[in-house]
Design a protein around this motif. Structure first.
Motif, PDB file in Angstrom:
ATOM      1  N   GLN A  49       0.833  -1.204   0.000  1.00 61.67           N
ATOM      2  CA  GLN A  49       0.000   0.000   0.000  1.00 61.67           C
ATOM      3  C   GLN A  49       0.870   1.257   0.000  1.00 61.67           C
ATOM      4  O   GLN A  49       0.543   2.251  -0.650  1.00 61.67           O
ATOM      5  N   TYR A  50       1.957   1.235   0.728  1.00 64.04           N
ATOM      6  CA  TYR A  50       2.870   2.371   0.791  1.00 64.04           C
ATOM      7  C   TYR A  50       3.518   2.604  -0.573  1.00 64.04           C
ATOM      8  O   TYR A  50       3.598   3.740  -1.049  1.00 64.04           O
ATOM      9  N   GLN A 110       2.326   1.698  -3.466  1.00 68.57           N
ATOM     10  CA  GLN A 110       1.293   2.183  -4.389  1.00 68.57           C
ATOM     11  C   GLN A 110       1.022   3.669  -4.164  1.00 68.57           C
ATOM     12  O   GLN A 110       0.844   4.427  -5.122  1.00 68.57           O
ATOM     13  N   ALA A 111       1.008   4.104  -2.922  1.00 65.13           N
ATOM     14  CA  ALA A 111       0.800   5.521  -2.626  1.00 65.13           C
ATOM     15  C   ALA A 111       1.933   6.366  -3.215  1.00 65.13           C
ATOM     16  O   ALA A 111       1.693   7.436  -3.795  1.00 65.13           O
ATOM     17  N   LYS A 129       3.759   5.600  -5.822  1.00 66.56           N
ATOM     18  CA  LYS A 129       3.584   5.594  -7.278  1.00 66.56           C
ATOM     19  C   LYS A 129       2.517   6.598  -7.696  1.00 66.56           C
ATOM     20  O   LYS A 129       2.677   7.326  -8.682  1.00 66.56           O
ATOM     21  N   THR A 130       1.424   6.652  -6.942  1.00 68.41           N
ATOM     22  CA  THR A 130       0.339   7.584  -7.248  1.00 68.41           C
ATOM     23  C   THR A 130       0.823   9.026  -7.129  1.00 68.41           C
ATOM     24  O   THR A 130       0.561   9.857  -8.013  1.00 68.41           O
ATOM     25  N   LEU A 131       1.534   9.334  -6.056  1.00 70.06           N
ATOM     26  CA  LEU A 131       2.052  10.691  -5.872  1.00 70.06           C
ATOM     27  C   LEU A 131       3.047  11.060  -6.974  1.00 70.06           C
ATOM     28  O   LEU A 131       3.029  12.189  -7.481  1.00 70.06           O
ATOM     29  N   GLU A 149       3.107   9.859 -10.016  1.00 64.77           N
ATOM     30  CA  GLU A 149       2.333  10.039 -11.254  1.00 64.77           C
ATOM     31  C   GLU A 149       1.643  11.400 -11.271  1.00 64.77           C
ATOM     32  O   GLU A 149       1.667  12.109 -12.278  1.00 64.77           O
ATOM     33  N   LEU A 150       1.057  11.800 -10.148  1.00 64.28           N
ATOM     34  CA  LEU A 150       0.409  13.111 -10.064  1.00 64.28           C
ATOM     35  C   LEU A 150       1.432  14.231 -10.252  1.00 64.28           C
ATOM     36  O   LEU A 150       1.155  15.233 -10.922  1.00 64.28           O
ATOM     37  N   GLN A 183       2.276  14.472 -13.941  1.00 70.02           N
ATOM     38  CA  GLN A 183       1.165  15.086 -14.686  1.00 70.02           C
ATOM     39  C   GLN A 183       1.157  16.596 -14.473  1.00 70.02           C
ATOM     40  O   GLN A 183       0.952  17.369 -15.417  1.00 70.02           O
TER      41      GLN A 183
END
Length: 101
Positions: free
Chosen positions: A75-76, A78-79, A81-83, A85-86, A89
């Motif tokens: 989960q850490y 993935q978080a 990776k999300t940050l 990616e944002l 962008q």
């Protein structure tokens, strides 16, 4: 039949390879002296005992990793990776220089 899933079996093989590599690096005598057994006992472990214990650890869902490796929950990761990616962008949408900078 091995009793392990293909993923567990692969993890057991990886753990065995890592263990044997580290044993070679540290030396059988050093290990034997540290735990109070003969060097020949440590040598015999390479004939199947290490493999057996790596399979047990894989079955229990445990991993052998070098001491300098940091392990984090999925989960850490993935978080992060999300940050990331944002952030990428947002960087793409950033305007160029305004001319008076």
């Amino acid at each position: 039949m091995s009793g392990l899933s293909p993923e567990q079996d692969a993890r057991a093989r990886d753990s065995e390879a890592l263990t044997l590599k580290q044993l070679l690096s540290v030396g059988q005598k050093t290990v034997a002296d540290a735990i109070g057994v003969s060097e020949s006992t440590v040598s015999r472990w390479k004939e199947g005992e290490i493999e057996r214990w790596c399979r047990v650890l894989a079955l229990l869902g445990l991993r052998i990793v070098p001491s300098d490796v940091q392990c984090h929950p999925p989960q850490y990761i993935q978080a992060l990776k999300t940050l990331a990616e944002l952030g990428l962008q947002a960087e793409k949408k950033r305007p160029g220089p305004l001319g008076w900078d």
